[in-house]
Design an enzyme around this catalytic site. Structure first.
Site, PDB file in Angstrom:
ATOM      1  N   THR A  33       0.877  -1.160   0.000  1.00  0.00           N
ATOM      2  CA  THR A  33       0.000   0.000   0.000  1.00  0.00           C
ATOM      3  C   THR A  33       0.921   1.218   0.000  1.00  0.00           C
ATOM      4  OG1 THR A  33      -0.001   0.267   2.399  1.00  0.00           O
ATOM      5  CG2 THR A  33      -1.700  -1.168   1.473  1.00  0.00           C
ATOM      6  N   LYS A  45       0.309   3.540   4.365  1.00  0.00           N
ATOM      7  CA  LYS A  45       0.617   3.160   5.752  1.00  0.00           C
ATOM      8  C   LYS A  45       1.925   3.854   6.145  1.00  0.00           C
ATOM      9  CE  LYS A  45      -2.307  -0.908   5.288  1.00  0.00           C
ATOM     10  NZ  LYS A  45      -2.438  -2.379   5.320  1.00  0.00           N
TER      11      LYS A  45
HETATM   12  C1  LIG Z   1      -3.336  -3.205   4.670  1.00  0.00           C
HETATM   13  C2  LIG Z   1      -2.866  -4.436   4.005  1.00  0.00           C
HETATM   14  C3  LIG Z   1      -3.378  -4.831   2.769  1.00  0.00           C
HETATM   15  C4  LIG Z   1      -4.613  -4.220   2.137  1.00  0.00           C
HETATM   16  O1  LIG Z   1      -4.559  -2.919   1.816  1.00  0.00           O
HETATM   17  P1  LIG Z   1      -5.922  -2.131   1.488  1.00  0.00           P
HETATM   18  O2  LIG Z   1      -5.385  -0.846   0.984  1.00  0.00           O
HETATM   19  O3  LIG Z   1      -6.691  -2.047   2.742  1.00  0.00           O
HETATM   20  O4  LIG Z   1      -6.634  -2.892   0.427  1.00  0.00           O
HETATM   21  C5  LIG Z   1      -2.804  -5.923   2.137  1.00  0.00           C
HETATM   22  N1  LIG Z   1      -1.800  -6.603   2.708  1.00  0.00           N
HETATM   23  C6  LIG Z   1      -1.315  -6.286   3.919  1.00  0.00           C
HETATM   24  C7  LIG Z   1      -0.198  -7.094   4.503  1.00  0.00           C
HETATM   25  C8  LIG Z   1      -1.841  -5.205   4.614  1.00  0.00           C
HETATM   26  O5  LIG Z   1      -1.380  -4.916   5.825  1.00  0.00           O
END
Ligand SMILES: *Cc1c(COP(=O)(O)O)cnc(C)c1O
Length: 415
Positions: free
Chosen positions: A221, A224
């Site tokens: 992503t 984050k």
């Molecule tokens: C947050 C996350 C995702 C999904 O991301 P979204 O943007 O919510 O679709 C996928 N893989 C991992 C390991 C994550 O922590």
């Protein structure tokens, strides 16, 4: 006409959300605060443009400036992670993973991925997902000490002969030995995929191992720890470039969200600055303070602590469930999420743990001293989870602290 003049209802809800973000302690480890520059790009006219295809090969006219933006996002991402090929069009982390599977696998192929309750993500083969109906996911677990067990992973790989081995997690707080995973994959002839959604910012800053130059494919992503707009990205070896691009468009998506891609480009510029390295170091230092104090206060830290930005904590030794802890902390102005712990005997909606992290608070400029104070509040709120007056008192203290760390000064939706 301003938003507020045209649609007061939406404007007021946004203003309230802004104030919630300003006055609370955001400790959900997957959240962060983008810069004003990223926010501006996100709300730009690039949202108006259709640009199906890729820079230089579009199905629509008028894409010359959009091409500049998307090419820049790609070049910067390559620079940050040392990637051979980058696709910045995935709309978020989940679609990036679906596209990655589509690029590398055929229906029925076997994938080794980590179990959700041991720190994996839903998109890593949980039975509720569509991917789990298409591919044969075999799920590995952490060992009795709660750690990633690469010897067990190797045994399972030898037994199941997967086409793909998948690492990278949502609630796992320890370093991953990507080079060793690649050796195991080579031994059984599997491809490798890392999902660095949570830790991309720490990797970008050189604060955690980087799988990009080792693995076949890496998804992430951008919102984050990388602190960009809500979105996804795929990085891969050149040999998978065509398959990845085809899987994203036209395989899975239509027109790319070029305003988000513009915001990704801006965030990537930020991640390339020396300040971002300082930021990532501080994220880890802050998490270490929480680890030390919460352990002293009798919380059970899963994986025995943290190497990154997050902590998974079993709160049941303190006499509460994960849900009760989440609610109490919410009342105290501290936002975390309840979370399953490995082999949790409780239910997903009321598990044994909470998950919390430091990326957002660190963006606000908070350091070790604030973490000490916050760890104390977390302990107090959980001990006094049934005492609303006490929780309200902590909330007041939290609000006072946040005033010293202004968020989006000058921003308002109420005019
Ligand atoms: C947050 C996350 C995702 C999904 O991301 P979204 O943007 O919510 O679709 C996928 N893989 C991992 C390991 C994550 O922590």
């Amino acid at each position: 006409m301003t938003l507020h003049e045209y649609d007061e209802t939406v404007a007021i809800a946004l203003e309230k959300e802004l104030n919630r973000q300003r006055e609370g302690l955001e400790m959900i480890p997957s959240e962060n605060f983008v810069s004003s520059a990223v926010l501006e790009a996100l709300g730009s006219v690039a949202t108006n443009k259709y640009a199906e295809g890729y820079p230089g090969k579009r199905y629509y006219g008028g894409c010359e400036h959009i091409d500049t933006i998307e090419a820049l996002a790609i070049a910067r991402a390559k620079d940050i992670f040392g990637a051979e090929h980058v696709n910045v069009q995935p709309l978020s982390g989940a679609p990036a993973n679906i596209a990655a599977y589509e690029a590398l696998l055929n229906p029925g192929d076997t994938v080794l991925g980590m179990d959700l309750s041991h720190g994996g993500h839903l998109t890593h083969g949980h039975p509720v997902t569509q991917s789990s109906k298409i591919y044969n996911f075999i799920r590995y677990k952490t060992n009795a000490e709660g750690l990633l067990d690469l010897e067990n992973l190797r045994e399972m790989a030898l037994q199941h002969k997967p086409k793909l081995i998948l690492v990278g997690y949502s609630a796992y707080s320890r370093e991953i030995d990507f080079a060793r995973v690649q050796e195991i994959a080579d031994e059984v002839g599997a491809m490798t995929m890392a999902d660095i959604a949570h830790i991309a910012g720490l990797i970008a800053a050189g604060e955690m191992n980087n799988p990009v130059q080792i693995f076949d494919i890496v998804t992430t992503t951008t919102h984050k720890t990388l602190r960009g707009p809500r979105g996804g990205m795929i990085m891969c070896k050149l040999k998978h470039a065509k398959a990845v691009d085809k899987a994203v468009f036209p395989g899975l998506q239509g027109g790319p969200h070029e305003n988000v891609i513009a915001a990704k480009a801006v965030a990537f510029k930020e991640a390339l600055q020396p300040e971002f390295k300082v930021y990532a170091k501080q994220i880890k230092a802050n998490a270490k303070v929480l680890e030390r104090i919460l352990r002293e206060r009798g919380f059970k830290l899963m994986f025995n602590g943290t190497d990154n930005h997050l902590l998974l904590i079993d709160v049941t030794p303190k006499g509460v469930s994960g849900h009760e802890a989440e609610v109490a902390l919410d009342k105290a102005g501290i936002t975390v999420n309840k979370n399953m712990i490995p082999d949790d005997t409780r239910k997903p909606l009321d598990p044994s743990g909470i998950r919390l992290g430091t990326p957002a608070l660190t963006t606000r400029g908070m350091k070790e001293a604030e973490m000490e104070q916050i760890a104390d509040w977390i302990d107090q709120a959980i001990i006094n989870h049934a005492d609303d007056a006490k929780l309200e008192e902590i909330r007041g203290e939290v609000k006072k602290l946040t005033k010293n760390f202004p968020l989006y000064p000058g921003l308002s939706y109420s005019k």
